[in-house]
Design an enzyme around this catalytic site. Structure first.
Site, PDB file in Angstrom:
ATOM      1  N   ASP A   1       0.834  -1.209   0.000  1.00 21.77           N
ATOM      2  CA  ASP A   1       0.000   0.000   0.000  1.00 21.77           C
ATOM      3  C   ASP A   1       0.863   1.252   0.000  1.00 21.77           C
ATOM      4  OD1 ASP A   1       0.753  -0.841   2.701  1.00 21.77           O
ATOM      5  OD2 ASP A   1      -0.354   0.920   3.370  1.00 21.77           O
TER       6      ASP A   1
ATOM      7  N   GLU B   1      -0.076  -1.147   5.575  1.00 24.51           N
ATOM      8  CA  GLU B   1       0.925  -0.770   6.582  1.00 24.51           C
ATOM      9  C   GLU B   1       0.793   0.703   6.943  1.00 24.51           C
ATOM     10  OE1 GLU B   1       4.856   0.752   8.016  1.00 24.51           O
ATOM     11  OE2 GLU B   1       3.681   1.385   6.298  1.00 24.51           O
TER      12      GLU B   1
HETATM   13 ZN   LIG Z   1       6.589   2.185   4.344  1.00 26.41          ZN
END
Ligand SMILES: [Zn+2]
Length: 405
Positions: A80, A175
């Site tokens: 992401d 994340e």
């Molecule tokens: Zn990162």
């Protein structure tokens, strides 16, 4: 295919995370990228390639034939990108053998990378610099890490003569919004320890993070029609403002601290006369200091509630802990990374992270996981950049970690 080609391909895909979604992954773009990676890992010949229902992609690089029993090492990166900056229609641009002149990004001429503003960039004259086009982030955070791991896997698969133990790799979703470790199945991953590839300059090695809690302080007042409120209304907004005003400013604040100094940081407020909540981040590298910070916040909140006739409701939630507490018990993990960095001709740069990584959580979930550089610079910004040379160095370090006895 080269590591740069891989990176450019991933960078063009929109895999921005979305904090407002409860789904996992939070956006379909992340799954699309995972499917592309799944196909590439199959093509390279990795074993056990599985994309699970939560969008975690895992695979195995088998041990080289006849290699003695060695620990299983993992490599992890996140697919992401940050929700803070657009990741739609990213147009990565390679500036080959960059000569040190200002890099003006074509889609927004006010977006200019200058060597004088960015010493890390100034150190890479002659390298092939990669930027976005001025209106989006680049996504080197963390597609640089993803590309380095895929390229290293391809290299190891085509060089069976490089003696190595079994290696596991995992690409995680979300994340950037703090959920990357949430559904990480440590036992299915089955590594003895791992490295996230999600850092900056070549040579960087991070094994200390903050310990982190978040507090919510809610002042409860009493609302009534303001025209007839005399002697009745108790305004929670006034109480919360007084509370925020009393939080430390000259010390213990993000604006005045660095290195190993912790802070107490009010970062979000939801306000009405009846109820006003303030969210406060507590951060320190020493976990026990969080208790002192919590006491300070409580004392201030209760004093203000007493003065203002409001009631203070306080709750505290643990976020993550300093991974060093775990890694100190497994010194060989950090040491292996150090030796690998030196073996490829770089100098290890070790400094504390003033934040957390997926590795902070994973380390406490039973998978000791320091963080390595992947060549990410100016994260979450339209001035984000990386270089072909950085990507290649990250690949070299991964291969070296795999190879080291
Ligand atoms: Zn990162």
């Amino acid at each position: 295919m080269s590591v740069l080609d891989r990176f450019l391909r991933y960078a063009r895909m929109d895999s921005r995370a979305d904090d407002s979604s409860e789904a996992c992954p939070t956006t379909p773009g992340q799954l699309e990228l995972q499917r592309l990676l799944e196909a590439e890992l199959h093509e390279i010949g990795l074993l056990d390639v599985t994309l699970d229902d939560n969008g975690y992609l895992m695979a195995t690089i088998p041990a080289s034939p006849g290699a003695p029993e060695r620990p299983v090492v993992g490599f992890i990166a996140h697919v992401d990108t940050s929700p803070e900056m657009s990741g739609t229609n990213v147009k990565p641009i390679v500036h080959p053998e960059w000569d040190g002149r200002d890099i003006v990004l074509p889609d927004d001429p006010t977006a200019i990378l200058r060597a004088s503003d960015h010493p890390d960039l100034a150190a890479q004259i002659g390298h092939d610099i990669v930027t976005a086009s001025g209106t989006t982030l680049l996504g080197a955070d963390d597609k640089a890490g993803v590309a380095a791991i895929v390229e290293a896997a391809a290299h190891l698969m085509s060089h069976p003569e490089v003696r190595r133990g079994r290696i596991r790799i995992c690409f995680t979703p979300d994340e950037e919004i703090g959920r990357g470790a949430n559904r990480f199945d440590v036992s299915r991953f089955g590594a003895d320890y791992a490295y996230t590839l999600d850092g900056g300059n070549a040579g960087e090695l991070e094994f200390e993070s903050f310990s982190a809690d978040v507090m919510r302080v809610t002042f409860v007042g009493f609302n009534t029609h303001p025209g007839y409120a005399k002697g009745k209304m108790v305004n929670a907004i006034r109480a919360a403002s007084r509370f925020v005003d009393r939080l430390p400013r000259e010390r213990l604040s993000p604006e005045t601290t660095d290195r190993y100094e912790g802070f107490v940081h009010p970062y979000q407020m939801e306000a009405s006369v009846d109820r006003t909540s303030v969210r406060v981040l507590l951060r320190d590298h020493v976990t026990t200091k969080l208790r002192e910070q919590e006491r300070l916040v409580r004392t201030l909140a209760e004093a203000v509630a007493g003065e203002t006739g409001t009631r203070a409701e306080i709750d505290v939630r643990e976020q993550y802990r300093n991974m060093r507490e775990v890694l100190d018990r497994h010194p060989h993990v950090v040491d292996r990374a150090r030796r690998a960095i030196r073996a490829v001709g770089l100098t290890p740069t070790e400094k504390p992270i003033r934040g957390g990584t997926d590795g902070s959580r994973l380390s406490f979930m039973g998978l000791p996981t320091p963080n390595l550089f992947a060549g990410e610079h100016n994260f979450h910004s339209r001035l984000e950049w990386t270089s072909r040379q950085d990507l290649e160095r990250a690949v070299a370090v991964i291969v070296e970690i795999a190879r080291l006895p």
